[in-house]
Design a protein around this motif. Sequence first.
Motif, PDB file in Angstrom:
ATOM      1  N   VAL A 247       0.457   5.116   1.067  1.00 35.95           N
ATOM      2  CA  VAL A 247       1.019   3.922   1.716  1.00 35.95           C
ATOM      3  C   VAL A 247      -0.077   3.169   2.468  1.00 35.95           C
ATOM      4  CG1 VAL A 247       2.533   3.166   3.582  1.00 35.95           C
ATOM      5  CG2 VAL A 247       3.384   4.775   1.881  1.00 35.95           C
ATOM      6  N   ALA A 248      -0.915   3.924   3.179  1.00 31.43           N
ATOM      7  CA  ALA A 248      -2.002   3.277   3.939  1.00 31.43           C
ATOM      8  C   ALA A 248      -2.954   2.538   3.003  1.00 31.43           C
ATOM      9  CB  ALA A 248      -2.753   4.334   4.758  1.00 31.43           C
ATOM     10  N   GLN A 249      -3.225   3.114   1.843  1.00 33.79           N
ATOM     11  CA  GLN A 249      -4.105   2.441   0.872  1.00 33.79           C
ATOM     12  C   GLN A 249      -3.474   1.168   0.335  1.00 33.79           C
ATOM     13  OE1 GLN A 249      -4.848   5.557  -1.922  1.00 33.79           O
ATOM     14  NE2 GLN A 249      -6.784   6.147  -0.971  1.00 33.79           N
ATOM     15  N   LEU A 250      -2.165   1.211   0.118  1.00 31.13           N
ATOM     16  CA  LEU A 250      -1.479   0.023  -0.403  1.00 31.13           C
ATOM     17  C   LEU A 250      -1.546  -1.135   0.586  1.00 31.13           C
ATOM     18  CD1 LEU A 250       1.784   1.679  -1.805  1.00 31.13           C
ATOM     19  CD2 LEU A 250      -0.027   0.631  -3.155  1.00 31.13           C
ATOM     20  N   LEU A 251      -1.537  -0.806   1.886  1.00 31.03           N
ATOM     21  CA  LEU A 251      -1.436  -1.847   2.913  1.00 31.03           C
ATOM     22  C   LEU A 251      -2.775  -2.417   3.349  1.00 31.03           C
ATOM     23  CD1 LEU A 251       1.339  -0.533   5.299  1.00 31.03           C
ATOM     24  CD2 LEU A 251       1.409  -2.520   3.803  1.00 31.03           C
ATOM     25  N   ARG A 252      -3.830  -1.647   3.219  1.00 27.82           N
ATOM     26  CA  ARG A 252      -5.163  -2.076   3.706  1.00 27.82           C
ATOM     27  C   ARG A 252      -5.064  -2.581   5.158  1.00 27.82           C
ATOM     28  NH1 ARG A 252      -4.939  -5.132  -0.829  1.00 27.82           N
ATOM     29  NH2 ARG A 252      -5.584  -4.102  -2.723  1.00 27.82           N
ATOM     30  N   VAL A 253      -4.616  -1.725   6.049  1.00 29.78           N
ATOM     31  CA  VAL A 253      -4.419  -2.130   7.443  1.00 29.78           C
ATOM     32  C   VAL A 253      -5.755  -2.201   8.176  1.00 29.78           C
ATOM     33  CG1 VAL A 253      -2.114  -1.154   7.597  1.00 29.78           C
ATOM     34  CG2 VAL A 253      -4.092   0.245   8.190  1.00 29.78           C
ATOM     35  N   ASP A 254      -5.808  -3.027   9.198  1.00 28.57           N
ATOM     36  CA  ASP A 254      -6.945  -3.014  10.110  1.00 28.57           C
ATOM     37  C   ASP A 254      -6.413  -3.109  11.540  1.00 28.57           C
ATOM     38  OD1 ASP A 254      -6.456  -5.686  10.837  1.00 28.57           O
ATOM     39  OD2 ASP A 254      -7.694  -6.423   9.192  1.00 28.57           O
ATOM     40  N   ALA A 255      -7.321  -3.259  12.476  1.00 30.83           N
ATOM     41  CA  ALA A 255      -6.945  -3.182  13.887  1.00 30.83           C
ATOM     42  C   ALA A 255      -5.955  -4.279  14.289  1.00 30.83           C
ATOM     43  CB  ALA A 255      -8.195  -3.268  14.753  1.00 30.83           C
ATOM     44  N   LYS A 256      -5.926  -5.359  13.536  1.00 38.46           N
ATOM     45  CA  LYS A 256      -5.065  -6.476  13.929  1.00 38.46           C
ATOM     46  C   LYS A 256      -3.711  -6.477  13.194  1.00 38.46           C
ATOM     47  CE  LYS A 256      -8.125  -9.688  13.088  1.00 38.46           C
ATOM     48  NZ  LYS A 256      -9.567  -9.540  12.993  1.00 38.46           N
ATOM     49  N   THR A 257      -3.489  -5.456  12.390  1.00 38.46           N
ATOM     50  CA  THR A 257      -2.272  -5.429  11.590  1.00 38.46           C
ATOM     51  C   THR A 257      -1.128  -4.810  12.384  1.00 38.46           C
ATOM     52  OG1 THR A 257      -3.692  -5.065   9.675  1.00 38.46           O
ATOM     53  CG2 THR A 257      -1.332  -4.760   9.350  1.00 38.46           C
ATOM     54  N   TYR A 258      -0.011  -5.539  12.493  1.00 34.25           N
ATOM     55  CA  TYR A 258       1.171  -4.991  13.151  1.00 34.25           C
ATOM     56  C   TYR A 258       2.064  -4.345  12.105  1.00 34.25           C
ATOM     57  CZ  TYR A 258      -0.087  -7.046  17.549  1.00 34.25           C
ATOM     58  OH  TYR A 258      -0.735  -7.333  18.709  1.00 34.25           O
ATOM     59  N   VAL A 259       2.279  -3.035  12.293  1.00 28.73           N
ATOM     60  CA  VAL A 259       3.028  -2.262  11.304  1.00 28.73           C
ATOM     61  C   VAL A 259       4.193  -1.559  11.977  1.00 28.73           C
ATOM     62  CG1 VAL A 259       2.920  -0.415   9.584  1.00 28.73           C
ATOM     63  CG2 VAL A 259       0.890  -1.809  10.019  1.00 28.73           C
ATOM     64  N   THR A 260       5.362  -1.625  11.346  1.00 27.57           N
ATOM     65  CA  THR A 260       6.509  -0.846  11.797  1.00 27.57           C
ATOM     66  C   THR A 260       6.899   0.139  10.705  1.00 27.57           C
ATOM     67  OG1 THR A 260       7.411  -2.566  13.238  1.00 27.57           O
ATOM     68  CG2 THR A 260       8.949  -0.912  12.443  1.00 27.57           C
ATOM     69  N   VAL A 261       7.059   1.404  11.085  1.00 26.60           N
ATOM     70  CA  VAL A 261       7.528   2.434  10.164  1.00 26.60           C
ATOM     71  C   VAL A 261       8.987   2.715  10.490  1.00 26.60           C
ATOM     72  CG1 VAL A 261       7.235   4.814   9.371  1.00 26.60           C
ATOM     73  CG2 VAL A 261       5.221   3.471  10.040  1.00 26.60           C
ATOM     74  N   LEU A 262       9.846   2.663   9.473  1.00 31.87           N
ATOM     75  CA  LEU A 262      11.265   2.948   9.667  1.00 31.87           C
ATOM     76  C   LEU A 262      11.576   4.362   9.192  1.00 31.87           C
ATOM     77  CD1 LEU A 262      12.869  -0.371   8.349  1.00 31.87           C
ATOM     78  CD2 LEU A 262      12.101   0.199  10.663  1.00 31.87           C
ATOM     79  N   GLY A 263      12.159   5.168  10.081  1.00 31.93           N
ATOM     80  CA  GLY A 263      12.561   6.518   9.695  1.00 31.93           C
ATOM     81  C   GLY A 263      11.698   7.570  10.357  1.00 31.93           C
ATOM     82  N   ASP A 264      12.322   8.490  11.098  1.00 35.34           N
ATOM     83  CA  ASP A 264      11.550   9.560  11.736  1.00 35.34           C
ATOM     84  C   ASP A 264      11.711  10.886  10.997  1.00 35.34           C
ATOM     85  OD1 ASP A 264      14.136  10.015  12.496  1.00 35.34           O
ATOM     86  OD2 ASP A 264      13.804   9.739  14.649  1.00 35.34           O
ATOM     87  N   ASN A 265      11.785  10.791   9.663  1.00 32.47           N
ATOM     88  CA  ASN A 265      11.677  12.001   8.831  1.00 32.47           C
ATOM     89  C   ASN A 265      10.190  12.349   8.683  1.00 32.47           C
ATOM     90  OD1 ASN A 265      10.795  10.003   7.110  1.00 32.47           O
ATOM     91  ND2 ASN A 265      12.685   9.950   5.912  1.00 32.47           N
TER      92      ASN A 265
END
Length: 302
Positions: free
Chosen positions: A133-151
């Motif tokens: 998932v992280a590779q698909l998103l190519r996140v950096d320090a300025k990316t706001y990410v929300t993860v849904l689900g605490d499984n």
Amino acid sequence: MLDDRVDPPEPGPGEVLVRPTRVAIGRDELGSQAAVGVPGRRFVGVIQRAVGDELRVGQRVVVKPHIRCGRCDLCRGGLGDHCREGVTIGSAERQGCLAELIAVPAENVVPVPDALDDDQAVFAWTLAGALHVAQLLRVDAKTYVTVLGDNATGLLCAQWLARLNASVRLLGSHPARFGLCEKWGVKHRNADDVGRRADQDAVIDCTGSAEGIALAMQLVRPRGTIVLRGGGPGRVDLAPIIQGEITLVGSRAGNLRDAVRALAERRVDVLNLISRRVRLLDVPDVLSSPPIEEQLQTLVEV
Ligand SMILES: [Zn+2]
């Protein structure tokens, strides 16, 4: 007690025989054994019968649960993760790992280094999903990410993305799991308590539910990205995807070698995902009893 009517598996060409030593079971796998025969898809085990030169008897390994045919156009074109004839361990088509022995293709097997114990290695496939998932998103320090689900998948996605400096928050419904987020430096909220401001660069839905996707569409910004990791969500109104020109990305694959390396380098905490331990003999009772809300991952010691 264990069902002894199942014949011991006989490895086919290019397959090895593995004796599972630890199996991880999540809530979604509980109560499912009637539909799938022998359940269980995430495990670590010891090779009992090897093929080729890379693997030897006695070696500890983890196994990618998606098995490809190797013959179809997608397999031949390098897209074996999306094989037309693909089967998954622990499904109706293929025996799972809650057994004394399992036969799997050698190409699905990754050796586990001595430094990595079974309790951690058993989560390699779950972690592989989070890394993917992280590779698909190519996140950096300025990316706001929300993860849904605490499984387990959601928690590992959030933990890993937080290490990549993304501004990550996890929305869940189990207050007991928020302690894990605090330990990992991940912001957390109850899913019912957040504003729906359509301001997130990316939303990762790990709930696999129609409600999760509906919430993701309310949280993501126009031209943002939603990643769907898990489950069959049923019927969903996708009109917001068109209106916001949202990118919708499915995610199912993962690189098991990368996950084993990250675990061996102690870059991820998976031990805190374990909420109880049972023996293989207790598994029929565990599988048939209703899931308990607070239980995250059950570890079967075989
Ligand atoms: Zn194929």
